[in-house]
Design a protein around this motif. Structure first.
Motif, PDB file in Angstrom:
ATOM      1  N   TYR A  32     -27.618  -8.820 -28.486  1.00 43.51           N
ATOM      2  CA  TYR A  32     -27.295  -9.223 -29.861  1.00 43.51           C
ATOM      3  C   TYR A  32     -25.981  -8.606 -30.308  1.00 43.51           C
ATOM      4  O   TYR A  32     -25.122  -9.270 -30.865  1.00 43.51           O
ATOM      5  CB  TYR A  32     -28.438  -8.819 -30.797  1.00 43.51           C
ATOM      6  N   SER A  78     -22.849 -10.130 -28.580  1.00 47.43           N
ATOM      7  CA  SER A  78     -22.526 -11.542 -28.805  1.00 47.43           C
ATOM      8  C   SER A  78     -21.553 -11.668 -29.987  1.00 47.43           C
ATOM      9  O   SER A  78     -21.668 -10.943 -30.981  1.00 47.43           O
ATOM     10  CB  SER A  78     -23.802 -12.347 -29.061  1.00 47.43           C
ATOM     11  N   GLU A 117     -19.719 -12.986 -33.356  1.00 46.80           N
ATOM     12  CA  GLU A 117     -20.326 -13.296 -34.665  1.00 46.80           C
ATOM     13  C   GLU A 117     -20.828 -14.741 -34.746  1.00 46.80           C
ATOM     14  O   GLU A 117     -21.891 -15.001 -35.287  1.00 46.80           O
ATOM     15  CB  GLU A 117     -19.268 -13.026 -35.753  1.00 46.80           C
ATOM     16  N   LYS A 118     -20.067 -15.661 -34.161  1.00 47.21           N
ATOM     17  CA  LYS A 118     -20.440 -17.089 -34.223  1.00 47.21           C
ATOM     18  C   LYS A 118     -21.679 -17.401 -33.396  1.00 47.21           C
ATOM     19  O   LYS A 118     -22.338 -18.408 -33.596  1.00 47.21           O
ATOM     20  CB  LYS A 118     -19.272 -17.937 -33.665  1.00 47.21           C
ATOM     21  N   TYR A 119     -21.966 -16.554 -32.421  1.00 46.45           N
ATOM     22  CA  TYR A 119     -23.051 -16.855 -31.472  1.00 46.45           C
ATOM     23  C   TYR A 119     -24.180 -15.817 -31.544  1.00 46.45           C
ATOM     24  O   TYR A 119     -24.818 -15.527 -30.545  1.00 46.45           O
ATOM     25  CB  TYR A 119     -22.495 -16.929 -30.043  1.00 46.45           C
ATOM     26  N   LYS A 120     -24.394 -15.276 -32.741  1.00 47.36           N
ATOM     27  CA  LYS A 120     -25.419 -14.222 -32.876  1.00 47.36           C
ATOM     28  C   LYS A 120     -26.813 -14.745 -32.528  1.00 47.36           C
ATOM     29  O   LYS A 120     -27.618 -14.021 -31.933  1.00 47.36           O
ATOM     30  CB  LYS A 120     -25.408 -13.655 -34.299  1.00 47.36           C
ATOM     31  N   LEU A 138     -27.555 -17.112 -30.457  1.00 47.30           N
ATOM     32  CA  LEU A 138     -27.632 -17.223 -28.999  1.00 47.30           C
ATOM     33  C   LEU A 138     -27.866 -15.833 -28.403  1.00 47.30           C
ATOM     34  O   LEU A 138     -28.663 -15.668 -27.466  1.00 47.30           O
ATOM     35  CB  LEU A 138     -26.333 -17.830 -28.451  1.00 47.30           C
ATOM     36  N   GLY A 139     -27.198 -14.832 -28.986  1.00 46.63           N
ATOM     37  CA  GLY A 139     -27.390 -13.445 -28.548  1.00 46.63           C
ATOM     38  C   GLY A 139     -28.839 -13.009 -28.718  1.00 46.63           C
ATOM     39  O   GLY A 139     -29.410 -12.344 -27.851  1.00 46.63           O
ATOM     40  N   SER A 141     -35.047 -15.594 -31.644  1.00 48.41           N
ATOM     41  CA  SER A 141     -33.904 -16.211 -32.293  1.00 48.41           C
ATOM     42  C   SER A 141     -34.303 -16.803 -33.648  1.00 48.41           C
ATOM     43  O   SER A 141     -33.568 -16.678 -34.643  1.00 48.41           O
ATOM     44  CB  SER A 141     -33.363 -17.291 -31.352  1.00 48.41           C
ATOM     45  N   SER A 151     -32.871 -15.568 -37.175  1.00 48.58           N
ATOM     46  CA  SER A 151     -32.184 -16.555 -38.006  1.00 48.58           C
ATOM     47  C   SER A 151     -32.735 -16.523 -39.434  1.00 48.58           C
ATOM     48  O   SER A 151     -31.988 -16.540 -40.418  1.00 48.58           O
ATOM     49  CB  SER A 151     -32.377 -17.940 -37.381  1.00 48.58           C
TER      50      SER A 151
END
Lengths: 98, 205
Positions: free
Chosen positions: B125, B128, B130-133, B135-136, B189, B193
């Motif tokens: 996490y 990763s 910032e845009k892909y948190k 996904l992380g 995830s 989110s």
């Protein structure tokens, strides 16, 4: 912080425990539940000795004298209370001034 | 994932206990140093939630099941030290009160779920972009379980309790958990989110 330590969080925990026997007991019995580790162990010829060297009456989330689904719910609430009590005790000890 | 009594030989049990005790001592030291009782209470509430969530075994076709482990989620939300304490509380109560996981294997179970899974969630996490948190968070959940499963396979393979090679145990445990870990990743995830949207301040840096 207050969001998690809130009525909503505890409501969610209570709901999870109340519905848990549907998944942990009823459906599990229907499909012959085994954890992946149990299946792997069976394939590898390992022997689970948990029941041989047991010390607790609540083994596998059962409560003596109660049907499994009810025992499972009671065990769930017992576990939640114990986890919280241990955590609160730890918070008190660890945050104490030296 | 919870190793019962009888699966590990004394040497493997001892080594995993030692690793876990050393890590636990450092984690408690770090948490004690921060003196934030509110954060420890938060870790306890998350631990209670993880305990309840782990009771929901989702049966799968073929006679197996999966349940949420939550180590990666704890690592993402609380970091490696408080996250450890959160999952450790769950494993301790499960072992001592419900004999879910053996007392001889508690060191290994703590190592797999409270250390490896928590660290994996935290590291994937944090690393990763910032845009892909999210996904992380997914990778943390998925790979956390997979790596913990592989560690479990290594412990079983090393323990010499049965005549199978390390390769077999790692392959069996790694494959199972890589598949089941996809669902752990998806749940991790989704929860992250939700928390990022509703209460981003809950993510302890």
């Amino acid at each position: 912080m207050k969001f998690l330590i809130s009525k909503r969080a505890f409501f969610l925990i209570i709901v999870l425990v109340l519905v848990s026997p549907v998944f942990g007991v009823i459906l599990a019995d229907m499909v012959g539940y085994h954890e992946p580790l149990d299946l792997a162990a069976e394939a590898l010829g390992l022997e689970d000795k948990n029941e041989e060297i047991n010390w607790t009456p609540f083994i596998d989330y059962t409560v003596p004298g109660l049907p499994d689904p009810i025992g499972y719910v009671l065990a769930g609430f017992m576990g939640v209370v114990m986890v919280l009590a241990l955590g609160m005790g730890m918070a008190k000890i660890l945050s104490r001034e030296k | 994932m919870h190793i019962p009594d009888g699966f590990l030989d004394p040497l493997t049990a001892l080594i995993t206990y030692m690793f876990s005790i050393i890590y636990a001592a450092y984690a408690f030291y770090r948490v004690r140093r921060s003196k934030k009782s509110e954060e420890i209470i938060l870790a306890s509430v998350l631990a209670a939630g993880i305990f309840a969530a782990q009771m929901l075994n989702w049966p799968l076709p073929g006679g197996t099941s999966l349940h949420f482990v939550g180590g990666a989620l704890a690592g993402i939300l609380l970091g490696p030290w408080l996250g450890f304490i959160s999952v450790f509380l769950v494993l301790l109560v499960q072992c001592l009160v419900f004999h879910d996981g053996g007392i001889t294997a508690l060191g290994a179970n703590v190592f797999n779920m409270a250390i490896i899974d928590v660290l994996a969630g935290y590291i994937f996490y944090r690393l990763s972009p910032e845009k892909y948190k999210l996904l992380g968070a997914f990778l943390g959940g998925w790979l956390g379980i997979t790596i913990a499963g592989i560690a479990c396979g290594i412990e079983l393979g090393f323990s010499g309790q049965f005549p199978y090679s390390l390769q077999s145990t790692v392959l069996v445990m790694g494959t199972w958990h890589a598949l089941l870990g996809l669902i752990e990743g998806a749940i991790t995830s989704a929860v992250v989110s939700y928390i990022v949207k509703k209460a981003p301040h809950l993510l302890i840096r």
